[in-house]
Design an enzyme around this catalytic site. Structure first.
Site, PDB file in Angstrom:
ATOM      1  N   HIS A 135      34.633  34.127  45.974  1.00 15.17           N
ATOM      2  CA  HIS A 135      33.834  35.351  46.100  1.00 15.17           C
ATOM      3  C   HIS A 135      32.362  34.966  46.270  1.00 15.17           C
ATOM      4  CE1 HIS A 135      32.825  39.496  45.625  1.00 15.17           C
ATOM      5  NE2 HIS A 135      32.233  39.355  44.454  1.00 15.17           N
ATOM      6  N   GLN A 179      31.452  47.177  48.806  1.00 14.38           N
ATOM      7  CA  GLN A 179      32.125  46.667  50.003  1.00 14.38           C
ATOM      8  C   GLN A 179      33.420  47.434  50.303  1.00 14.38           C
ATOM      9  OE1 GLN A 179      32.611  42.669  48.034  1.00 14.38           O
ATOM     10  NE2 GLN A 179      34.656  42.769  48.933  1.00 14.38           N
ATOM     11  N   CYS A 215      32.395  40.349  51.061  1.00 12.90           N
ATOM     12  CA  CYS A 215      31.412  39.875  50.077  1.00 12.90           C
ATOM     13  C   CYS A 215      30.474  38.841  50.696  1.00 12.90           C
ATOM     14  CB  CYS A 215      32.120  39.283  48.871  1.00 12.90           C
ATOM     15  SG  CYS A 215      33.255  37.942  49.289  1.00 12.90           S
TER      16      CYS A 215
END
Lengths: 214, 81
Positions: A162, A19, A25
């Site tokens: 995340h 990323q 994410c």
């Protein structure tokens, strides 16, 4: 349930992505799940556009962050077709949403489920086998220093920050673990993957888990 | 060697180098603590990687950007059929 199951063995998981310096994410995990389920249903495994989700999922904030469930809800409500990565490539920057005509080919989301599997990770294993790779939210603070092995400590549940893709599990050894694809490139962790102990929702892996249906 | 391995361009005489060096030292202390739980054969190992010269705050701000979303508790497998 099989003692070990890994969607990579069926060649339906795309390679690990990076990323870069972009908080995307949430988009990588959602697109990763859609790519895999598309392949499980018999299509060729193809990379779909993460940048499209990043730019166009308007309730999220692009590289400044987002919610996997908001992104899935947007995909479901709008029936937007995700185009190929090659047609709308990743820039690691939020950009203006590019629209494609309805006749343009792509992959649309029909539905999704989202559940808290805390205390029920066996059921989560069942959903993984039945539905394909799963989108999960985790606490990844300690992952800054992770090199490899099975995470069993230093990870809280209920403090997710995340998004990742759960692609398999292995219960054949002393410590059963989830096989999780991250989006920080192949030089991180176990060639881009992290292993998390099954049970007690380590890192919050079972707290918010989504399955996609195409 | 860290700079070489991870293609860092900051100069040794720069202010950025000094700052990154401090973060790197903090990281090393953190590894010691994290690895103190890693005696078992398959336990996670912590050490130097591409994020070792970032402060924890920088790491969070760059990479940990998923919003928390509460999902309903899984209500169990259907028994019918």
């Amino acid at each position: 349930l099989p003692a070990r199951f890994d969607w990579r063995d069926k060649a339906v998981v795309s390679p690990v992505q990076n990323q870069q310096a972009c908080g995307s994410c949430w988009a990588f995990s959602v697109v990763g799940a859609m790519q895999s389920v598309h392949a499980i249903e018999g299509s060729t495994l193809e990379r779909l556009s993460v940048q499209q989700v990043l730019d166009c999922s308007y309730k999220n904030e692009g590289c400044n962050g987002g919610s996997t469930l908001q992104a899935l809800d947007w995909l479901k409500q709008t029936r937007v077709k995700l185009v190929l990565e090659s047609e709308y490539s990743y820039k690691a920057k939020t950009g203006i949403c590019h629209y494609f005509s309805q006749s343009h080919g792509g992959v649309a989301l029909k539905n999704f489920t989202a559940h808290d599997f805390g205390g029920q990770e066996k059921a989560m294993m069942g959903q993984l086998v039945e539905c394909g790779p799963l989108v999960a939210l985790v606490d990844a603070v300690s992952w800054q220093d992770y090199l490899g092995g099975i995470i069993q400590h230093h990870c809280s549940s209920h403090w997710s920050n995340h998004a990742v893709l759960v692609v398999g599990y292995d219960t054949t050894g002393d410590i059963p673990y989830w096989i999780v694809q991250n989006s920080w490139g192949t030089s991180w962790g176990n060639e881009g993957y992290v292993y998390i102990k099954i049970g007690d929702s380590v890192c919050g892996i079972a707290d918010s888990v989504a399955a996609v249906f195409l | 060697s860290f700079r070489e391995l991870f293609h860092r361009r900051y100069d040794v005489n720069s202010e950025e180098f000094n700052r990154r060096h401090l973060y790197f030292q903090d990281t090393m202390k953190r590894h010691k603590y994290l690895n103190s739980f890693s005696a078992a054969p398959h336990s996670a190992k912590y050490g130097i990687n591409q994020f070792s010269d970032l402060s924890q705050k920088e790491f969070r701000e760059l990479y940990l950007r998923a919003s928390t979303a509460r999902a309903p508790s899984f209500s169990g497998l259907k028994t019918e059929g």
